[in-house]
Each structure stands twice: as C-alpha cells, then as structure tokens.
Scaffold this motif. Structure first.
Motif, PDB file in Angstrom:
ATOM      1  N   ASP A 152      -3.007  -0.197   5.508  1.00  0.00           N
ATOM      2  CA  ASP A 152      -3.738  -1.304   4.863  1.00  0.00           C
ATOM      3  C   ASP A 152      -3.152  -2.707   5.109  1.00  0.00           C
ATOM      4  OD1 ASP A 152      -5.628   0.444   3.970  1.00  0.00           O
ATOM      5  OD2 ASP A 152      -4.954   0.491   1.887  1.00  0.00           O
ATOM      6  N   ARG A 168     -12.666  -0.452  -7.420  1.00  0.00           N
ATOM      7  CA  ARG A 168     -12.041  -0.734  -6.121  1.00  0.00           C
ATOM      8  C   ARG A 168     -13.077  -0.838  -5.004  1.00  0.00           C
ATOM      9  NH1 ARG A 168     -13.400   2.440  -2.370  1.00  0.00           N
ATOM     10  NH2 ARG A 168     -11.360   2.883  -1.454  1.00  0.00           N
ATOM     11  N   LYS A 197      -0.062   9.523   0.646  1.00  0.00           N
ATOM     12  CA  LYS A 197      -1.179   8.659   1.013  1.00  0.00           C
ATOM     13  C   LYS A 197      -2.419   9.440   1.446  1.00  0.00           C
ATOM     14  CE  LYS A 197      -1.271   4.991   0.905  1.00  0.00           C
ATOM     15  NZ  LYS A 197      -1.631   4.212  -0.299  1.00  0.00           N
ATOM     16  N   GLU A 231      -2.474  -5.607  -3.213  1.00  0.00           N
ATOM     17  CA  GLU A 231      -1.500  -5.162  -2.203  1.00  0.00           C
ATOM     18  C   GLU A 231      -0.872  -6.364  -1.498  1.00  0.00           C
ATOM     19  OE1 GLU A 231      -3.020  -0.650  -1.274  1.00  0.00           O
ATOM     20  OE2 GLU A 231      -3.319  -2.139   0.293  1.00  0.00           O
ATOM     21  N   GLY A 289      -6.745   8.482  -6.954  1.00  0.00           N
ATOM     22  CA  GLY A 289      -7.439   7.709  -5.934  1.00  0.00           C
ATOM     23  C   GLY A 289      -8.938   7.953  -5.877  1.00  0.00           C
ATOM     24  N   ALA A 290      -9.614   6.991  -5.231  1.00  0.00           N
ATOM     25  CA  ALA A 290     -11.076   7.036  -5.115  1.00  0.00           C
ATOM     26  C   ALA A 290     -11.553   8.368  -4.528  1.00  0.00           C
ATOM     27  CB  ALA A 290     -11.536   5.882  -4.229  1.00  0.00           C
ATOM     28  N   ARG A 291     -10.827   8.857  -3.535  1.00  0.00           N
ATOM     29  CA  ARG A 291     -11.271  10.091  -2.860  1.00  0.00           C
ATOM     30  C   ARG A 291     -11.152  11.317  -3.742  1.00  0.00           C
ATOM     31  NH1 ARG A 291      -9.341   6.312  -0.308  1.00  0.00           N
ATOM     32  NH2 ARG A 291     -10.211   5.539   1.652  1.00  0.00           N
ATOM     33  N   LYS A 337      -9.386   5.593 -10.268  1.00  0.00           N
ATOM     34  CA  LYS A 337     -10.148   4.691  -9.403  1.00  0.00           C
ATOM     35  C   LYS A 337     -11.581   5.193  -9.246  1.00  0.00           C
ATOM     36  CE  LYS A 337      -6.993   2.062  -6.726  1.00  0.00           C
ATOM     37  NZ  LYS A 337      -6.874   1.537  -5.359  1.00  0.00           N
ATOM     38  N   MET A 376      -5.070  -4.977  -9.403  1.00  0.00           N
ATOM     39  CA  MET A 376      -4.152  -4.290  -8.498  1.00  0.00           C
ATOM     40  C   MET A 376      -4.246  -5.023  -7.161  1.00  0.00           C
ATOM     41  SD  MET A 376      -3.864  -0.338  -7.312  1.00  0.00           S
ATOM     42  CE  MET A 376      -2.404   0.039  -8.265  1.00  0.00           C
ATOM     43  N   GLU A 384       0.183   7.013  -6.486  1.00  0.00           N
ATOM     44  CA  GLU A 384      -0.947   7.949  -6.423  1.00  0.00           C
ATOM     45  C   GLU A 384      -0.525   9.411  -6.373  1.00  0.00           C
ATOM     46  OE1 GLU A 384      -3.997   7.026  -3.544  1.00  0.00           O
ATOM     47  OE2 GLU A 384      -4.995   8.961  -3.864  1.00  0.00           O
ATOM     48  N   GLN A 440      -1.711   7.254 -10.527  1.00  0.00           N
ATOM     49  CA  GLN A 440      -2.937   6.671  -9.944  1.00  0.00           C
ATOM     50  C   GLN A 440      -3.737   7.815  -9.346  1.00  0.00           C
ATOM     51  OE1 GLN A 440      -2.482   3.182  -7.469  1.00  0.00           O
ATOM     52  NE2 GLN A 440      -4.022   3.909  -6.029  1.00  0.00           N
ATOM     53  N   HIS A 481      -8.591  -3.248  -1.977  1.00  0.00           N
ATOM     54  CA  HIS A 481      -9.393  -2.178  -1.371  1.00  0.00           C
ATOM     55  C   HIS A 481     -10.884  -2.510  -1.409  1.00  0.00           C
ATOM     56  CE1 HIS A 481      -5.538  -0.217  -2.119  1.00  0.00           C
ATOM     57  NE2 HIS A 481      -5.818   0.442  -1.030  1.00  0.00           N
ATOM     58  N   CYS A 510       0.864  -1.177   0.000  1.00  0.00           N
ATOM     59  CA  CYS A 510       0.000   0.000   0.000  1.00  0.00           C
ATOM     60  C   CYS A 510       0.903   1.230   0.000  1.00  0.00           C
ATOM     61  CB  CYS A 510      -0.904  -0.020   1.227  1.00  0.00           C
ATOM     62  SG  CYS A 510      -1.986   1.416   1.289  1.00  0.00           S
TER      63      CYS A 510
HETATM   64  C1  PEP Z   1      -4.488   2.752  -2.576  1.00  0.00           C
HETATM   65  O1  PEP Z   1      -4.407   2.271  -3.711  1.00  0.00           O
HETATM   66  O2  PEP Z   1      -3.653   2.531  -1.679  1.00  0.00           O
HETATM   67  C2  PEP Z   1      -5.672   3.593  -2.247  1.00  0.00           C
HETATM   68  C3  PEP Z   1      -5.622   4.526  -1.299  1.00  0.00           C
HETATM   69  O3  PEP Z   1      -6.741   3.273  -3.000  1.00  0.00           O
HETATM   70  P1  PEP Z   1      -8.230   3.921  -3.080  1.00  0.00           P
HETATM   71  O4  PEP Z   1      -8.044   5.297  -3.649  1.00  0.00           O
HETATM   72  O5  PEP Z   1      -8.950   2.988  -3.989  1.00  0.00           O
HETATM   73  O6  PEP Z   1      -8.793   3.937  -1.686  1.00  0.00           O
END
Ligand code: PEP
Ligand code: MN
Length: 337
Positions: free
Chosen positions: A309, A237, A131, A298, A184-186, A207, A296, A164, A182, A272, A102
C-alpha cells in the motif's frame, strides 16, 4: 424484542422478567443506560404475544425491533457506545486517530513511524503483521516477529496497538500483543471468525466488506455482539463501485447512517477508501466533518519502497500537517483530538 424497564424496577423484578424471557426461549441481553435500563430478548417468534411480558412487574414498555440487527441497533441502546482502552476512549467526544504503516516491515520502520504517530497526538499505532494480499506472491507480513515489534514500538511511545487478524488460529498469538483486533474487509462475512472474536475480551474493529451493504456490515457486528463481546468499532474503508479513478469509493454517507442506526463508534479509513496519497487528506477532512469518531491513516517515510500500500501512504510531514487541519475541523463540530 426490547423491554424497557421502569425507573423504580427492583432487582427482583428484573430477575423475574429475565427468568420469564429465558423460559419463553429467548436469549437475554441487558443494556444499562444513564436514563433507562433495557432488556433485549433475541429469538422472538412472529406470533409471540408481547403482552405476556408487558404485564410483568417493573416493565414500562415492550416493542419489537424491526431492523434485522438487534444488539447493534439504537433501539436496543440509545446512548453511544464508548469503548475505553486504558486511557483512550473510542466513541466519546475525542476524535481517535489510528495511524501507522500498512505492514510492519522492520524494527527501524515501525519505531520511526510510531514516533511520528505519537508526535501527531494520535493514541493508536496501526500495523499489519498478517496481511490479506490479493496475490500469494506479495509480501504476506512478518507474523509474530512483527507483532512483537508493534507492541514494543507502541509501548515506547505510550500508544495502543491495532493489528489485523485473518483467521481463527491467529487469535491467540495476536491477543498477546494487540489492544484491538482489526477484522479486515475481506473477512467481514467470515462468520466463524466473527463468532470466535465475539468470545474474546478485546475490542474488535470491523471493517466494511468490499461490496457489503450497511445492513450486511451491521449484521456482521451483530455476530460479534451476540457472541458476547460488546466492544465493536465499525470502520468505513470504501466499497467497490464502477469507478476506477479511486481504489474504492469512499461512502461518506455511511457515517451518519450508521450513527443513526447504531450506537457503535464509526472510524473512517480514507487510505484504503481512496488508495491514492493525494486523495487521503481531503477525504480525511470530510470524514471528520461528517462526524466520524476517528480515522485510520496509513503513513510511511519511504512509500516507494513500502512492502504494501505505498501509493496511499502519507509522508510523515504530510500526515502531521493533515492532523493540524483535522484539529480545526474537529473543534468546529465540538470534538477534540
Ligand atoms: C489494512 O488495513 O491494511 C487492510 C488490508 O484493510 P482492508 O481490510 O480495509 O482492505
Ligand atoms: Mn493497507
């Protein structure tokens, strides 16, 4: 609006059609396929009379794309998008594995895990240096020091790197070290960041947002495509539902839905999506069977002490065993690893 060109359309015809479209106020995108060339005209007014284009020399057909996403849609581009990065193809006949920790935590950690990733036959090393943590008191990532380690580990084992990007100001530094951004989802609906990534040259893996519909997700891909970057990879994810026995709910059906609606490759992230180590292999197997273009995953050799994670990380031996199973499933659906 989509303009299908005749097979015998000359370059002069194509330039003339494009000029007309620009004069009518459209933004024009060209998609050259093996079978046919298509022009996508973005910004069509509801009362625009498509006959104005249909009558031009070289035009075979004109129709409107009814979906709100245009460049991401299969109507605009019939053939699958295959993204080539060095000798790796994403979206082609091979299943692409992106594996790693992660977070990048130390030189020893990322090099040891990169060795496992290479041993599995995977070609892409993942690892977060910036992160997105729920708590401001949790480990926030190693930053540029981590990016340097990721790059060095990837190069040593002939792997590509993915990491990310959380904000516009990080793009420049991350671009120096990564092969794929990358998102991220957020940040799936961070429109300023999407537009900025659309102006970079490297592929972007987008994502799905924590509670985004497939349409919202494809609209975010549209932002990147419309800003000029055609190399978008989607990543399912898991999404937020009322279920609490898993971290998220893995929307397996998103894979065939996206393949039908879009030409973009789809990666599944069972780590995830489930958040729990023993649920990762079954969902990974299911994702391959459902036709995902890659996974993907981890991994960590000491999940108990992982800085992020840990509960969802596979141990190296669990991961290597899983990849052997994935090979069998991939072959059954005429894919390869
Ligand atoms: C990740 O890939 O470590 C991650 C934070 O993913 P996600 O944005 O899908 O939560
Ligand atoms: Mn993670």
């Amino acid at each position: 609006m989509v303009i299908i060109l005749k097979n015998n359309a000359t370059q002069e015809n194509i330039d003339n059609i494009k000029n007309h479209l620009i004069d009518f106020g459209f933004q024009v995108h060209e998609s050259k396929g093996v079978q046919k060339t298509i022009l996508g005209a973005i910004g069509v007014q509801p009362d625009f009379d498509t006959r104005k284009i249909r009558i031009l020399e070289g035009v075979a057909d004109v129709y409107r794309i009814t979906a709100p996403f245009k460049l991401a849609s299969r109507d605009f581009k019939e053939e699958n998008t295959i993204i080539k990065i060095k000798d790796v193809e994403i979206g082609g006949s091979k299943l692409v594995l992106m594996s790693g920790p992660c977070s990048i935590e130390s030189e020893e950690q990322i090099f040891r895990l990169a060795e496992t990733v290479a041993k599995s036959g995977a070609r892409i090393l993942r690892g977060g240096a910036f992160k997105p943590r729920t708590s401001p008191y949790s480990f926030q990532g190693m930053g540029e020091v981590g990016l340097k380690l990721l790059r060095a580990a990837a190069d040593k084992f002939n792997l590509l790197a993915i990491t990310e990007v959380m904000q516009i100001s990080q793009i420049e530094v991350i671009e120096k070290y990564t092969d794929i951004f990358q998102l991220g989802a957020r940040n799936m609906q961070n429109f300023a960041l999407l537009k900025e990534l659309g102006q970079t040259k490297k592929p972007v893996m987008l994502k799905r947002g924590l509670s985004a519909t497939i349409e919202e997700w494809l609209m975010s891909a549209e932002y990147i495509l419309a800003s000029g970057n055609p190399n978008v990879i989607l990543c399912e994810r898991g999404i937020r539902t009322f279920e609490t026995y898993t971290r998220n709910t893995f929307d397996l059906s998103a894979i065939p839905v996206v393949h039908k609606k879009s030409h973009l490759p789809v990666i599944a992230d069972p780590s995830h999506a489930t958040g729990i180590n023993d649920q990762v292999p079954p969902m990974a197997r299911a994702a391959v069977a459902a036709g995902a273009d890659g996974l993907m995953i981890e991994i960590h050799y000491d999940p108990e002490h992982a800085l992020s994670d840990g509960p969802q990380a596979l141990l190296p031996e669990q991961y290597l065993e899983l990849v052997e199973e994935l090979r069998v499933i991939a072959r059954a659906i005429r894919k390869d690893i």
